[in-house]
Scaffold this active site. Structure first.
Site, PDB file in Angstrom:
ATOM      1  N   SER A  29      89.514 -80.494  -1.548  1.00 34.30           N
ATOM      2  CA  SER A  29      88.264 -79.527  -1.796  1.00 34.30           C
ATOM      3  C   SER A  29      88.687 -78.787  -3.139  1.00 34.30           C
ATOM      4  CB  SER A  29      88.356 -78.821  -0.586  1.00 34.30           C
ATOM      5  OG  SER A  29      89.588 -77.744  -0.830  1.00 34.30           O
ATOM      6  N   CYS A  73      78.028 -76.522   0.825  1.00 32.05           N
ATOM      7  CA  CYS A  73      77.217 -75.355   0.402  1.00 32.05           C
ATOM      8  C   CYS A  73      75.784 -75.663  -0.253  1.00 32.05           C
ATOM      9  CB  CYS A  73      78.024 -74.233  -0.033  1.00 32.05           C
ATOM     10  SG  CYS A  73      78.391 -74.343  -1.502  1.00 32.05           S
ATOM     11  N   ASP A 119      87.289 -78.725 -11.829  1.00 30.63           N
ATOM     12  CA  ASP A 119      87.491 -79.513 -12.640  1.00 30.63           C
ATOM     13  C   ASP A 119      88.808 -80.404 -12.831  1.00 30.63           C
ATOM     14  OD1 ASP A 119      85.532 -78.313 -14.360  1.00 30.63           O
ATOM     15  OD2 ASP A 119      86.545 -76.469 -14.867  1.00 30.63           O
ATOM     16  N   ASN A 121      85.064 -72.466  -2.739  1.00 36.89           N
ATOM     17  CA  ASN A 121      86.280 -72.999  -2.317  1.00 36.89           C
ATOM     18  C   ASN A 121      87.235 -72.348  -1.437  1.00 36.89           C
ATOM     19  OD1 ASN A 121      89.002 -74.791  -3.394  1.00 36.89           O
ATOM     20  ND2 ASN A 121      87.872 -75.689  -1.743  1.00 36.89           N
ATOM     21  N   CYS A 131      82.422 -76.656  -2.639  1.00 37.67           N
ATOM     22  CA  CYS A 131      81.536 -75.598  -2.170  1.00 37.67           C
ATOM     23  C   CYS A 131      81.699 -74.748  -3.382  1.00 37.67           C
ATOM     24  CB  CYS A 131      82.228 -74.832  -0.821  1.00 37.67           C
ATOM     25  SG  CYS A 131      81.028 -73.712   0.008  1.00 37.67           S
ATOM     26  N   CYS A 162      77.073 -81.252 -11.356  1.00 44.19           N
ATOM     27  CA  CYS A 162      78.612 -81.593 -11.004  1.00 44.19           C
ATOM     28  C   CYS A 162      79.004 -82.152 -12.368  1.00 44.19           C
ATOM     29  CB  CYS A 162      78.573 -82.432 -10.074  1.00 44.19           C
ATOM     30  SG  CYS A 162      78.141 -81.477  -8.240  1.00 44.19           S
TER      31      CYS A 162
END
Length: 167
Positions: free
Chosen positions: A39, A88, A71, A16, A13, A96
């Site tokens: 996550s 989301c 990262d 996060n 998301c 990404c």
């Protein structure tokens, strides 16, 4: 008996702070060791929403939740991820990083409870609704015959889960 390593799932998301951390907690509890959930966020807020943390604790998730950057999961020492799920819409549209392990990916859009303005009861209701939607989808993931699905079928099944509306 063959012991299989847990399937590693990364929930993404933007911040996060709520949806992705709730999904992490849910899968780690419901997955009963078959899964290892993480996550992260593209622009982490640096803090977990208190109501999200409260829901996770009430669900017997004891591990500390923290808001972290994606990262952490893209570097050479990161765990090889099997599945990446965005929760989301903003994160779903972002470019990404390249994930170790070449995971399959899916989008499970969930309304942002952290963005709800109003009374404490209204905010709690929004978090509980997001929690219920995530739980329903995670239960569908857990019901998949993962041992028999090839990569393409798994990706399609995961994407289909994200299209199902909550009951």
């Amino acid at each position: 008996m063959v012991v299989r390593p847990p399937i590693k799932v990364l929930f993404l998301c933007t911040g996060n702070s709520a949806r992705s951390v709730m999904a992490e907690a849910l899968l780690n509890v419901l997955g009963e060791g078959r899964f290892q959930a993480f996550s992260a966020g593209s622009f982490p807020s640096g803090a977990v929403q208190p109501i999200a943390a409260e829901l996770a604790r009430a669900f017997d998730y004891a591990a500390p939740l923290r808001s972290k950057s994606w990262d952490e999961f893209a570097g050479p020492h990161a765990p090889a991820i099997d599945i990446v799920i965005t929760v989301c819409d903003n994160a779903a549209g972002e470019v990404c990083p390249i994930w170790p392990g070449q995971p399959v990916s899916a989008h499970w859009g969930v309304p942002d409870p952290a963005g709800v303005q109003g009374s404490d009861a209204q905010r709690r209701s929004a978090f509980q609704s997001a929690w219920a939607m995530l739980r329903q989808r995670i239960e569908q993931l857990l019901a998949l015959p993962l041992e028999t699905l090839d990569r393409t079928a798994l990706q399609q099944a995961l994407r289909d889960i994200g299209k199902v509306e909550s009951a």
